[in-house]
Design an enzyme around this catalytic site. Structure first.
Site, PDB file in Angstrom:
ATOM      1  N   ASP A 142      -0.111   1.904  12.428  1.00 10.38           N
ATOM      2  CA  ASP A 142       0.365   3.247  12.731  1.00 10.38           C
ATOM      3  C   ASP A 142      -0.213   4.294  11.778  1.00 10.38           C
ATOM      4  O   ASP A 142      -0.988   3.985  10.867  1.00 10.38           O
ATOM      5  CB  ASP A 142       1.904   3.258  12.693  1.00 10.38           C
ATOM      6  CG  ASP A 142       2.502   4.140  13.770  1.00 10.38           C
ATOM      7  OD1 ASP A 142       1.867   5.157  14.122  1.00 10.38           O
ATOM      8  OD2 ASP A 142       3.610   3.832  14.246  1.00 10.38           O
ATOM      9  N   GLY A 167      -4.711  -5.458  -0.085  1.00  5.43           N
ATOM     10  CA  GLY A 167      -5.909  -6.277  -0.086  1.00  5.43           C
ATOM     11  C   GLY A 167      -5.947  -7.185  -1.294  1.00  5.43           C
ATOM     12  O   GLY A 167      -5.501  -6.822  -2.383  1.00  5.43           O
ATOM     13  N   GLU A 190       5.340  -1.438   1.416  1.00  6.49           N
ATOM     14  CA  GLU A 190       4.139  -2.032   0.834  1.00  6.49           C
ATOM     15  C   GLU A 190       4.368  -3.528   0.664  1.00  6.49           C
ATOM     16  O   GLU A 190       5.352  -3.951   0.047  1.00  6.49           O
ATOM     17  CB  GLU A 190       3.827  -1.419  -0.537  1.00  6.49           C
ATOM     18  CG  GLU A 190       3.459   0.053  -0.516  1.00  6.49           C
ATOM     19  CD  GLU A 190       2.048   0.299  -0.018  1.00  6.49           C
ATOM     20  OE1 GLU A 190       1.206  -0.617  -0.132  1.00  6.49           O
ATOM     21  OE2 GLU A 190       1.783   1.408   0.461  1.00  6.49           O
TER      22      GLU A 190
END
Length: 275
Positions: A142, A167, A190
Site C-alpha cells: 500500500d 531488508g 515495521e
C-alpha cells in the site's frame, strides 16, 4: 563450475572485485539478478516446513554493487545517482504488453528495483520494493509502504500504508524478513531483522517487531522472540519490570488470540482486533 561455486569463489576475494573484473563472473551475477527478477529463484524459501536462505543469491547481489559503477540519470524534475545496473529499475522501458504479461498493477511513483519479483494480481501503490524482494500473487503493497532487500512476502497479503518489511541483505547467512501468506500488516508498522510472521496473522496498526522484541502470548504468558505463530492476532503492549514496579514498562507485542482460517475468512480485520 556451477553458478553457486562461481559466486562462492568470488565471494572469498570480494575485496578485489571491481567493474573491470572477469566477464564470466559479471555474466553469472547478471543471470542471477535476472532470475531473481523473474521469480525463477528466490533468496529464501520454505523447505520441509522451515525457511532456508540461499546464501549464494545474497552474495551475488552484494557482489553486483562492487561490479558496477555509479551512474547519473536525468529526469524532468530531478536527477538520480546510483549503481548502473539498478538505476532504471525493474519496469524501465516496459510497454503495455510487458505489463499485461507480468500481470500486476503498478501505479505511478512506485520504484521497484531490478532483481525483485512481483507476482500476478499484486497491487503496488506508491511504494518502494528493493532488490531481492519477493512479492507473491495477490498481495497489495500500500501507499508509502516498503519491501526491503530480500524480504519475502507471501500470497494475498496486505502491507498497509506507511508500513515497512525490513531488508536483510547481510550477513549472507541471515534469514530475511518473512511475511507468510494471507497476512495483514497494519498501517505504520515495521517488521524487521529476519522476523517471521506466520500465515494468516493479523498485526494491528503501529506494530514494531524485531529480533529483540518480546512476543507475549496473553493466554499462556509465554514469551518468545523472532516469530509470530500462524493465525495470531497481535497488538502493541507493554511489560512491567517485575523486580521494580516503579520502573517504566517496556514495549512488547501481545498475541491476544489465535483464529483458524475459517474464522478469519468470515470476520473483518477490525473484528479480530477488537476485544
Amino acid at each position: 563450475m556451477s553458478i553457486e561455486n562461481i559466486i562462492s569463489e568470488a565471494w572469498e576475494k570480494r575485496d578485489q572485485i571491481t567493474p573491470s573484473s572477469d566477464e564470466n563472473l559479471k555474466n553469472t551475477v547478471n543471470q542471477i539478478i535476472d532470475d531473481l527478477d523473474s521469480g525463477k529463484v528466490r533468496v529464501a524459501e520454505k523447505i520441509d516446513g522451515e525457511w532456508k536462505t540461499h546464501q549464494y543469491l545474497k552474495k551475488a547481489i552484494m557482489l553486483s554493487f562492487r561490479m558496477y559503477s555509479m551512474e547519473n540519470l536525468n529526469g524532468p524534475y530531478s536527477s538520480w545517482y546510483d549503481k548502473a545496473h539498478l538505476l532504471k529499475g525493474k519496469t524501465a522501458g516496459w510497454t503495455k504488453e510487458n505489463h499485461e504479461k507480468a500481470g500486476f498493477r503498478m501505479v505511478p511513483n512506485s520504484p521497484v528495483r531490478k532483481g525483485s519479483y512481483v507476482g500476478k494480481n499484486a497491487v503496488l501503490m506508491p511504494c518502494y520494493v528493493n532488490i531481492g524482494a519477493y512479492i507473491d500473487e495477490g498481495t497489495m503493497i500500500d501507499t508509502f509502504a516498503r519491501a526491503g532487500s530480500c524480504c519475502q512476502i507471501g500470497k494475498n497479503c496486505h502491507i498497509s500504508a506507511g508500513s515497512g518489511v525490513g531488508g536483510v541483505l547481510e550477513p549472507a547467512q541471515a534469514l530475511p524478513t518473512i511475511i507468510e501468506d494471507n497476512v495483514f500488516l497494519g498501517a505504520m508498522s515495521e517488521v524487521v531483522e529476519g522476523v517471521i510472521v506466520g500465515e494468516g496473522s493479523v498485526l494491528s496498526m503501529g506494530m514494531y517487531i524485531g529480533q529483540s522484541t518480546k512476543i507475549v502470548d496473553r493466554k499462556t504468558g509465554e514469551i518468545t522472540y523472532g516469530k509470530i505463530p500462524p493465525y495470531s492476532v497481535v497488538v502493541p503492549g507493554s511489560l512491567p519490570d517485575k523486580n521494580n514496579p516503579a520502573a517504566p514498562s517496556l514495549y512488547c507485542a501481545v498475541i491476544i488470540k489465535q483464529v483458524d482460517e475459517k474464522t478469519r475468512s468470515k470476520t473483518s480485520v477490525n473484528d479480530l482486533l477488537r476485544e
